[in-house]
Design a protein around this motif. Structure first.
Motif, PDB file in Angstrom:
ATOM      1  N   ARG A  46     -38.650  16.114 -37.586  1.00  0.00           N
ATOM      2  CA  ARG A  46     -38.146  14.458 -38.541  1.00  0.00           C
ATOM      3  C   ARG A  46     -39.221  14.522 -39.726  1.00  0.00           C
ATOM      4  NH1 ARG A  46     -34.275  10.825 -35.162  1.00  0.00           N
ATOM      5  NH2 ARG A  46     -32.128  11.815 -34.586  1.00  0.00           N
ATOM      6  N   ILE A  92     -41.151  29.637 -24.429  1.00  0.00           N
ATOM      7  CA  ILE A  92     -40.501  30.067 -23.443  1.00  0.00           C
ATOM      8  C   ILE A  92     -39.293  30.533 -24.383  1.00  0.00           C
ATOM      9  CG2 ILE A  92     -38.474  29.988 -21.646  1.00  0.00           C
ATOM     10  CD1 ILE A  92     -40.393  28.425 -20.282  1.00  0.00           C
ATOM     11  N   ILE A 136     -35.732  12.417 -24.325  1.00  0.00           N
ATOM     12  CA  ILE A 136     -35.045  13.580 -22.962  1.00  0.00           C
ATOM     13  C   ILE A 136     -35.589  14.270 -22.102  1.00  0.00           C
ATOM     14  CG2 ILE A 136     -33.499  15.352 -23.943  1.00  0.00           C
ATOM     15  CD1 ILE A 136     -33.338  14.751 -26.240  1.00  0.00           C
ATOM     16  N   LYS A 196     -42.252  12.481 -40.045  1.00  0.00           N
ATOM     17  CA  LYS A 196     -43.236  11.672 -39.756  1.00  0.00           C
ATOM     18  C   LYS A 196     -43.481  10.411 -40.236  1.00  0.00           C
ATOM     19  CE  LYS A 196     -42.514  13.095 -35.642  1.00  0.00           C
ATOM     20  NZ  LYS A 196     -43.428  14.607 -35.268  1.00  0.00           N
ATOM     21  N   PHE A 224     -41.449  21.662 -14.410  1.00  0.00           N
ATOM     22  CA  PHE A 224     -40.481  22.415 -16.074  1.00  0.00           C
ATOM     23  C   PHE A 224     -40.734  21.007 -16.555  1.00  0.00           C
ATOM     24  CE2 PHE A 224     -37.696  23.353 -19.214  1.00  0.00           C
ATOM     25  CZ  PHE A 224     -38.559  24.449 -20.119  1.00  0.00           C
ATOM     26  N   TYR A 247     -36.973  17.640 -33.174  1.00  0.00           N
ATOM     27  CA  TYR A 247     -38.176  18.278 -34.167  1.00  0.00           C
ATOM     28  C   TYR A 247     -37.785  18.923 -35.666  1.00  0.00           C
ATOM     29  CZ  TYR A 247     -39.884  19.338 -29.286  1.00  0.00           C
ATOM     30  OH  TYR A 247     -40.161  19.332 -27.985  1.00  0.00           O
ATOM     31  N   GLU A 266     -44.230  19.023 -17.300  1.00  0.00           N
ATOM     32  CA  GLU A 266     -44.655  19.161 -18.411  1.00  0.00           C
ATOM     33  C   GLU A 266     -44.241  19.265 -19.614  1.00  0.00           C
ATOM     34  OE1 GLU A 266     -46.443  22.523 -20.972  1.00  0.00           O
ATOM     35  OE2 GLU A 266     -44.497  22.919 -19.831  1.00  0.00           O
ATOM     36  N   GLU A 294     -44.175  13.706 -30.609  1.00  0.00           N
ATOM     37  CA  GLU A 294     -42.852  13.992 -30.834  1.00  0.00           C
ATOM     38  C   GLU A 294     -41.319  12.812 -29.432  1.00  0.00           C
ATOM     39  OE1 GLU A 294     -40.945  15.711 -32.630  1.00  0.00           O
ATOM     40  OE2 GLU A 294     -42.648  16.828 -33.307  1.00  0.00           O
ATOM     41  N   GLU A 311     -48.231  16.518 -28.341  1.00  0.00           N
ATOM     42  CA  GLU A 311     -47.628  16.502 -29.796  1.00  0.00           C
ATOM     43  C   GLU A 311     -46.839  15.521 -30.399  1.00  0.00           C
ATOM     44  OE1 GLU A 311     -44.213  19.406 -29.100  1.00  0.00           O
ATOM     45  OE2 GLU A 311     -45.690  21.422 -28.918  1.00  0.00           O
ATOM     46  N   LYS A 325     -46.045  22.553 -32.045  1.00  0.00           N
ATOM     47  CA  LYS A 325     -47.552  22.282 -31.828  1.00  0.00           C
ATOM     48  C   LYS A 325     -48.221  23.445 -30.455  1.00  0.00           C
ATOM     49  CE  LYS A 325     -48.675  18.288 -33.622  1.00  0.00           C
ATOM     50  NZ  LYS A 325     -48.914  16.784 -33.900  1.00  0.00           N
ATOM     51  N   ASP A 326     -47.173  24.144 -29.860  1.00  0.00           N
ATOM     52  CA  ASP A 326     -47.338  24.355 -28.517  1.00  0.00           C
ATOM     53  C   ASP A 326     -48.172  23.852 -27.707  1.00  0.00           C
ATOM     54  OD1 ASP A 326     -45.497  26.551 -29.527  1.00  0.00           O
ATOM     55  OD2 ASP A 326     -47.342  28.115 -30.246  1.00  0.00           O
ATOM     56  N   LYS A 327     -47.827  22.545 -27.533  1.00  0.00           N
ATOM     57  CA  LYS A 327     -48.577  21.540 -26.648  1.00  0.00           C
ATOM     58  C   LYS A 327     -47.832  21.896 -24.869  1.00  0.00           C
ATOM     59  CE  LYS A 327     -52.052  19.695 -28.676  1.00  0.00           C
ATOM     60  NZ  LYS A 327     -53.042  20.390 -28.820  1.00  0.00           N
ATOM     61  N   THR A 328     -46.590  21.805 -24.981  1.00  0.00           N
ATOM     62  CA  THR A 328     -45.790  22.982 -24.065  1.00  0.00           C
ATOM     63  C   THR A 328     -45.456  24.278 -24.008  1.00  0.00           C
ATOM     64  OG1 THR A 328     -43.269  22.313 -23.194  1.00  0.00           O
ATOM     65  CG2 THR A 328     -44.013  21.063 -25.212  1.00  0.00           C
ATOM     66  N   VAL A 329     -44.673  24.312 -22.647  1.00  0.00           N
ATOM     67  CA  VAL A 329     -44.727  25.684 -22.156  1.00  0.00           C
ATOM     68  C   VAL A 329     -43.144  25.948 -22.805  1.00  0.00           C
ATOM     69  CG1 VAL A 329     -43.732  25.181 -20.192  1.00  0.00           C
ATOM     70  CG2 VAL A 329     -44.717  27.472 -20.183  1.00  0.00           C
ATOM     71  N   ILE A 330     -42.346  25.066 -22.813  1.00  0.00           N
ATOM     72  CA  ILE A 330     -40.810  25.676 -23.199  1.00  0.00           C
ATOM     73  C   ILE A 330     -41.135  25.818 -24.476  1.00  0.00           C
ATOM     74  CG2 ILE A 330     -40.888  23.253 -24.707  1.00  0.00           C
ATOM     75  CD1 ILE A 330     -37.842  22.754 -23.487  1.00  0.00           C
ATOM     76  N   HIS A 331     -41.971  25.302 -25.967  1.00  0.00           N
ATOM     77  CA  HIS A 331     -41.598  26.645 -27.288  1.00  0.00           C
ATOM     78  C   HIS A 331     -41.848  27.664 -26.519  1.00  0.00           C
ATOM     79  CE1 HIS A 331     -41.798  22.555 -28.260  1.00  0.00           C
ATOM     80  NE2 HIS A 331     -43.137  22.041 -28.633  1.00  0.00           N
ATOM     81  N   LYS A 367     -32.429  20.554 -33.349  1.00  0.00           N
ATOM     82  CA  LYS A 367     -32.150  19.606 -33.203  1.00  0.00           C
ATOM     83  C   LYS A 367     -31.916  18.467 -32.636  1.00  0.00           C
ATOM     84  CE  LYS A 367     -29.308  21.115 -37.386  1.00  0.00           C
ATOM     85  NZ  LYS A 367     -28.603  21.603 -37.503  1.00  0.00           N
ATOM     86  N   SER A 368     -31.970  17.924 -31.664  1.00  0.00           N
ATOM     87  CA  SER A 368     -31.301  17.540 -30.782  1.00  0.00           C
ATOM     88  C   SER A 368     -32.583  17.008 -29.707  1.00  0.00           C
ATOM     89  CB  SER A 368     -30.575  17.930 -29.228  1.00  0.00           C
ATOM     90  OG  SER A 368     -29.461  18.405 -29.676  1.00  0.00           O
ATOM     91  N   PHE A 369     -33.815  17.517 -30.103  1.00  0.00           N
ATOM     92  CA  PHE A 369     -34.640  17.156 -29.164  1.00  0.00           C
ATOM     93  C   PHE A 369     -35.801  16.076 -30.183  1.00  0.00           C
ATOM     94  CE2 PHE A 369     -36.136  18.316 -24.996  1.00  0.00           C
ATOM     95  CZ  PHE A 369     -34.216  18.730 -24.260  1.00  0.00           C
TER      96      PHE A 369
END
Lengths: 76, 448
Positions: B424, B398, A51, B426, A32, B422, A35, A45, A43, B390-396, B418-420
């Motif tokens: 900010r 979820i 992190i 560019k 997880f 996102y 990925e 980021e 992205e 951008k939905d390049k990772t499954v975490i979004h 915020k902590s990650f």
């Protein structure tokens, strides 16, 4: 184990079910975050990438350490 | 034909024929099975009425001249506006001299140039003409006009809209109250007529145009993330230009099928209201549409038509609950025009808002004044929204699904977002060094 060159004793250690479950969950957790790290890179980021990578590496190392600890304890 | 091809196509055709014989109505079944192309993710729920309700006693057609672009001088004061314009010019020169990234000549040229197609149209003008441009009608071809079931027609239109650049498409029964009562100094009226037309005093929409096709066009996220700079402004203008191409193409396509089509972007009526009715998203804290797939990273446009189609339902994906606790757009707004209120209400902020519907109403003149102040426009509220991904990772996926189903987690997700890092800003300088997709968008996003 060799004993008097006449026969072998093979010891198969049966681990409890929860150990296998924990190993499975650990691998899912690692996949997880790996990925997430790759996705964050795609992205563009940087903070999310760092992190995710830290969580991945800490989880990997902690898991491996616990695994080695278990092996050591078993050998004793 | 080669032997391999004979078997390939021959057996394929036989298979289709057999399955057609078994089902009896193969065409209809194909359309139904392909309807999944246009479905929202599983965590989006269809509802009967939009969540932020309408007060039928009050909600009515809006006069377009009251919007902030039409009456800024009135709302802001003509002297204030002149002073603002003077400051903006000074700043623009200063930024040029400093070669400030995002405000250099090349950045501004890009922003202006991206409007190029959008500038070809206006209310019943150019690419947004209410009558046909060049397409051949069925009559001229000597054939009957297109006939199909409403579900087939809806599928056909959604497929064509995707082809012309729509990220998502929905169909709603047209609520006349969403259409402006006047625009460009002329009344907009609904009359019994065969074709739409315009004369010196009025613009006529035929009453038979009962359907509104609402569409979203994805904006380039890497541009908007540079807000507020001319690079982010180029993202908005690119979105508008792609809307222009989309509505012009789709309207001509519908006319080619033998039906009436009235293309529109921000003119004619509220695209947000039509899109909410058509189930493309929910109204967020910014008083704009947030889509489950793309968040606020979309421009909206619409086509009114008399082609009968199956209509879509409004949707609920827990956005209202999320907006209640998030407030990131309000925090990021340099002009302070976005509401901090916990709950949406019927209370408007000024004449620029259309009363009679529940929302977090915005102080639009403050927003527009900041566009001038910044010299480049602003999209901060879009860039910082946690639904912009951008939905390049499954975490979004979820997180979105969990937020839709478990609103209690919304505050946690917002603080994690915020902590990650996102949302900010560019670097506009880096934008020029990035290997972008065509039009700056990833067209595969949100397509399953």
């Amino acid at each position: 184990m060799k004993d008097n060159n006449s026969y072998w004793i093979l010891k198969i250690r049966k681990r409890p079910f929860y150990i296998w479950l924990l190993r499975f969950l650990w691998i899912v957790w690692l996949v997880f975050w790996a990925e997430a790290a790759l996705g964050s890179k795609a992205e563009l980021e940087p903070r999310a990438l760092v992190i995710s990578l830290i969580i991945f590496l800490v989880s990997l190392l902690t898991g491996l350490a616990l695994w080695l600890l278990g092996i050591k304890r078993f050998k004793k | 034909m080669k032997r391999r091809d004979f078997f390939k196509y021959g057996l394929g055709s036989a298979g289709v024929a057999v399955s057609g014989g078994i089902t009896g109505r193969a065409g209809e079944i194909n359309y139904v099975s392909q309807a999944s192309h246009f479905q929202h993710p599983w965590w989006v729920k269809e509802i009967e009425k939009p969540k932020l309700g309408i007060d039928d006693r009050i909600y009515s057609r809006f006069e377009a001249r009251k919007n902030v672009f039409g009456s800024m001088a009135k709302y802001y004061g003509i002297d204030n506006l002149r002073e603002l314009s003077r400051r903006s010019e000074e700043k623009t020169k200063k930024y040029y001299q400093e070669k400030r990234p995002g405000y250099r000549l090349e950045d501004r040229a890009l922003a202006d140039a991206a409007w190029v197609i959008s500038r070809q149209g206006g209310l019943n003008r150019g690419t947004r003409s209410w009558t046909r441009n060049f397409v051949t009608t069925p009559e001229e071809r000597g054939v009957d006009k297109y006939k199909a079931s409403p579900s087939q027609a809806a599928h056909l239109i959604k497929t064509a809209a995707r082809y012309f650049g729509a990220a998502t498409t929905g169909v709603a029964l047209l609520d006349h109250r969403h259409i402006h009562s006047e625009e460009r100094g002329k009344k907009i009226v609904f009359e019994k007529a065969d074709e739409p037309y315009e004369n010196d005093t009025k613009m006529v929409i035929p009453k038979k145009c009962k359907y509104a096709i609402a569409m979203t066009v994805l904006m380039p996220i890497d541009n908007i993330a540079c807000s507020p700079t001319a690079i982010s402004s180029a993202g908005s203008s690119m979105g508008y230009s792609r809307c222009e191409f989309l509505v012009a193409g789709l309207a001509e396509f519908i006319r080619g099928l033998g039906y009436t089509a009235i293309p529109s972007v921000n003119d004619l009526g509220s695209s947000v209201a039509v899109a909410v009715d058509a189930g493309l998203g929910e109204l967020g804290r910014t008083n704009r549409l947030i889509s489950p797939e793309y968040g606020p990273m979309v421009r909206l446009c619409k086509v009114l038509t008399d082609l009968p189609m199956t209509v879509d339902k409004p949707i609920d994906f827990g956005l209202m609950e999320f907006c209640k606790v998030c407030k990131r757009c309000a925090e990021a707004c340099p002009s302070g025009c976005i509401s901090y209120e916990d709950e949406p209400s019927f209370e408007i902020k000024g004449e620029w808002n259309n009363p009679g519907h529940k929302a977090w109403f915005e102080d639009s003149p403050k927003c527009l004044a900041y566009w001038e102040e910044s010299t480049s426009g602003c999209s901060n509220c879009i860039a910082v929204c946690p639904w912009t991904k951008k939905d390049k990772t499954v975490i979004h996926e979820i997180v979105k699904a969990a937020s839709a189903k478990i609103p209690a987690l919304d505050a946690f997700f917002n603080s994690m977002d915020k902590s990650f890092g996102y949302g900010r800003q560019k670097s506009a300088e880096k934008w020029w060094k990035t290997n972008h997709f065509e039009y700056g968008i990833d067209t595969a996003q949100g397509k399953g």
